[in-house]
Write an enzyme that holds these catalytic residues in place. Sequence first.
Site, short mmCIF file in Angstrom:
data_model
loop_
_atom_site.label_atom_id
_atom_site.label_comp_id
_atom_site.label_asym_id
_atom_site.label_seq_id
_atom_site.Cartn_x
_atom_site.Cartn_y
_atom_site.Cartn_z
N CYS A 421 7.88 89.59 27.06
CA CYS A 421 8.78 89.36 28.20
C CYS A 421 10.14 88.86 27.76
CB CYS A 421 8.13 88.39 29.18
SG CYS A 421 7.81 86.75 28.50
N HIS A 465 6.68 82.79 31.01
CA HIS A 465 7.34 84.06 31.30
C HIS A 465 8.85 83.86 31.28
CE1 HIS A 465 7.38 88.15 32.61
NE2 HIS A 465 7.96 87.89 33.79
N ASP A 481 13.00 91.07 37.49
CA ASP A 481 12.03 90.92 36.40
C ASP A 481 11.86 92.26 35.70
OD1 ASP A 481 10.03 90.25 34.68
OD2 ASP A 481 8.76 89.28 36.17
#
Length: 673
Positions: A421, A465, A481
């Site tokens: 991520c 994250h 995202d």
Amino acid sequence: MHLPRDTRDTLFLLAVVGWVVMPQVRSLPLWCSLLTAGVLLWRGWIALKARPLPSRWWLLAFLLATLAATYGSHRTLLGREAGVTLIVVLLALKTLELRARRDALVIFFLGFFTMLTNFFQSQSLLTAGAMLVALLGLLTALINAHRPVGQPSLRESALLAGKMALLGAPVMLVLFLLFPRFAPLWGLPSDALTGRSGLSGTMKIGAVAELVLDDRVAMRVRFENAQPPPQRTLYFRGPVLSRFDGSEWIATERAFRPSRAANPPDLEVIGSPIRYETTLEPSSRSWLLTLDATPEAPKLPSSQRARLTTDLQWLASSPVTNLLRYRAESYPEFRYGLTAADGRARHDQGEYLRLPPGFNPRTVQLAEELRGRIPDGEPGGIVAAALERLRTGGYQYTLDPGVTGRDSADEFWFDTKAGFCEHIASAFVILMRAAGVPSRIVTGFQGGEMNSVDGYWTVRNADAHAWAEVWMADRGWVRVDPTASVAPGRIGQFQRLRAPDGVMAGAIGALSPTLLAQLRANWEALNNSWNQWVLNYTQDRQLDLLKNLGFEEPSWEDLGKVLAGLIVLAALGGAAWAQWERGQHDPWQRLLAQVRQRLTQSRIEVPPNAPPRELARLANGSNSLPAPIKAALTELLLTMERMRYAPDVTGQSAQVAKLQSQFKRIVWPKPTP
């Protein structure tokens, strides 16, 4: 194998000492653990072989060496770590001069103190369970040492220790509930929990990926709504990173600057709030993890204060070094950054457009191409084009994208096309800035897993994250995202990258795929109950307890009054119990009183303090009792006398119970009117 009592008791005490010290091994210097184990084994060999104890010169040499080694390990003889090291070694060395009961008493109380030091390292349920076993072991040894006559069994001493612990449990519970909660005498060291939450004020490419190997709990969340929110909306906001030096993203000082207003004037929330309670694990950091967006301060214990930064991050007034429980209200739908104070004025200064020169030239060129294809370079179109490239360009979500070089974004967009991520978020923000779209990185946690046993959502370090926020003139800051475009299952369906199971977990999983998950859920629910009701029993909860007892505005004075009243009642009750037990609770005395009562009913004049032999003489001299009763009663009373004054008192309770049965079988004549 029958061992002499001294040998048996010594070996048992050494085993208890080893159990007390064992949890400390990971935090003690290696030499301390080896020396302690060696001394305990040596002392056990001495007991088994009946060898003489070492001279005091040996003990003095060991002590001096211990002091030198402790100073060499800790550079001091004071402080928590050095103190624990010394107390463990002194406990072990004291066993080498275990000659008399007074030496054993010193070992017992050193053992109790060492047992408490285990909680400096951990206050988990496992540690508490292990120390409960240690407490029962030390109490058993202590009781055994106070039974010098005969060969009392360890089982009897252990049962008596358990009974004592149960009798003391109500007192312990009252003190736990009502004793004033002050700051601990020893705090956790400043570096003991560094990085526990899995987040920091910086993000180096590859750092977040390492957290997927850490399956520890970061926090637990209990939603008050009947229906918890969808998992894809669970973004717990942490540090906001806006400065990039080419290899690392850094939170600026402004990111931790408190907002001038309690509620940001440029935050507009939409819809109904989500109400929830969070139990945050210790992290040694100040941030409070809340769902986006939380306009009002979380409700913290009285020892903490919450403040909001200009980047919508909530911070505690001091680092979180203990379990922290707080309530909050968050709005999944919101708009933020539309006013000039937070939006356009900063962007004109280029704070969220700045990139280090000379880095990622191919990404810069890609940004120019995207901007050229989008009419008027509209930010929404550029964002959509970048996300489309991530969805259709063969990009992969992986923990092992390979070694990242100087131009990390170039490598992601054109070479490896793989990353975790933080790789994806960093490359995306660099592309956005190069295309003229103000953007930044937000770190935190996404998702979680609901425990079916207790209903709490468990958020782990592995759920750490990183995502992006872009600024648009008509919408303000908008969460984007990019990882969701590469791996949609990471956000919506709890498809996490996990470390491979160990041997034991793999074997259980092969036996039953659901057994491991169920065992884990039950254990974590139990551990959560321990956290909620024991570790997180704070000053505020004490005062809430007084409210439930009828106090309208409870204070520390009220708490002291309730505690003092209960102590007085407990003291009076204990005195009454002791008085009753002294005269009535002794089974030998109770049996003697029953014999005396029977003789009185048979018209035999019995002195109130007559011993068993005198009662036997009075019974034999009476004409109101048949000869068989006189014989049985005489045998019973003389047996009672021998039992009372015999040197070996082992098993006396069982013998008295046997005599009770014999006494009940005597058929007494009916008393004459």
